[in-house]
Design a protein around this motif. Sequence first.
Motif, short mmCIF file in Angstrom:
data_model
loop_
_atom_site.label_atom_id
_atom_site.label_comp_id
_atom_site.label_asym_id
_atom_site.label_seq_id
_atom_site.Cartn_x
_atom_site.Cartn_y
_atom_site.Cartn_z
N MET A 1 62.18 85.79 -86.20
CA MET A 1 63.45 85.17 -86.54
C MET A 1 63.33 84.45 -87.87
O MET A 1 62.33 83.82 -88.15
N HIS A 12 68.61 88.55 -81.88
CA HIS A 12 67.40 88.08 -81.20
C HIS A 12 66.69 89.21 -80.47
O HIS A 12 65.45 89.30 -80.48
N GLU A 15 64.89 91.30 -82.97
CA GLU A 15 63.69 90.62 -83.45
C GLU A 15 62.58 90.67 -82.40
O GLU A 15 61.41 90.90 -82.72
N LEU A 16 62.97 90.46 -81.13
CA LEU A 16 61.99 90.53 -80.04
C LEU A 16 61.39 91.93 -79.95
O LEU A 16 60.18 92.08 -79.74
N HIS A 19 58.68 92.41 -82.53
CA HIS A 19 57.43 91.76 -82.14
C HIS A 19 56.73 92.57 -81.04
O HIS A 19 55.49 92.70 -81.05
N GLU A 112 51.99 86.84 -81.93
CA GLU A 112 53.31 87.46 -82.08
C GLU A 112 54.35 86.70 -81.26
O GLU A 112 55.50 86.51 -81.71
N LEU A 113 53.97 86.26 -80.08
CA LEU A 113 54.89 85.47 -79.25
C LEU A 113 55.25 84.17 -79.95
O LEU A 113 56.41 83.75 -79.96
N ARG A 115 55.20 83.60 -83.17
CA ARG A 115 56.05 83.92 -84.32
C ARG A 115 57.51 84.08 -83.89
O ARG A 115 58.42 83.76 -84.66
N PHE A 116 57.73 84.58 -82.68
CA PHE A 116 59.09 84.79 -82.20
C PHE A 116 59.77 83.47 -81.82
O PHE A 116 60.95 83.26 -82.13
N ILE A 117 59.01 82.57 -81.17
CA ILE A 117 59.63 81.34 -80.66
C ILE A 117 59.54 80.18 -81.64
O ILE A 117 60.32 79.22 -81.54
#
Length: 275
Positions: A1, A12, A15-16, A19, A112-113, A115-117
């Motif tokens: 994001m 979203h 984007e998810l 990842h 990676e998780l 980076r997403f949150i």
Amino acid sequence: MSEGKEMSFWGHIGELRAHMVRSLIAIVICAIIVGFNVNWIMDHIFFGPTRNDFYTFRVVNHFSRELLGHDSITLPGHFAVQQKKLFEQFNVMMAVSIFGGIVAAFPYLVWELWRFISPALHPKERKNSVFLINFVWILFAIGIMCGYFLILPFAINFGLLFKVSDSITQLFDLSDYTTLFMQIVLGMGLVFLFPIVVYFTTSIGILTPAFMRKYRRHAIVLIMVVAAIITPADVLSMMMAAIPLLLLYEFSIMMSAYTYKKVEKRKLEEEKSRL
């Protein structure tokens, strides 16, 4: 994001998905590397706990010789593994490769998780989450090693030494051993992520350290059930699994108490800023 940018629901999701695709690629690459080295991995790692020279057995026998004057653990010289199905070795090779790929890529998956949150977090939360993200894969690695070096060898030892008759020839199925290996090693890796669950549930106000202390006896019963599920259900292996899980629960109480204090402090600061 993208930081500072409002995104739609489908944005979203997109984007998810990006990842997840990168995470899947990382697992595939690591699995391919494991697959190309599968012969060495099978001989030295996968079947390592079936031999007398395994590190855990050497340590136990060292102290046993010092205290008792003889070895406490002596496995049969040959661990006879049989293949019952035509493509069983290929299926096991694929399972070991995927399992090894997940374990090897796990730090990257966690990154990676994060980076997403992370864009949705406040700057202070983002700074603190860096420690938490590293803590996730470290706990997972500790759980994997605990299952591999502490529980699996004693489960195998019990299975080899327990006999109801000397007339029975021990021949072990490759798929059964693979299932046992994955069940114990991966199971312990996942269970060791429990403190992370405690951290998040305490952060959002669902869990409190007082609740965990109050229901400690219930948690012990649940831990014994989990230990029985992870292990082949013999008493020795179950206890070997239960002990680190009990210590993990006590550690989780301390983590919950630390997190709860931080949450309460933050609430107090927010109330003061409103006045």
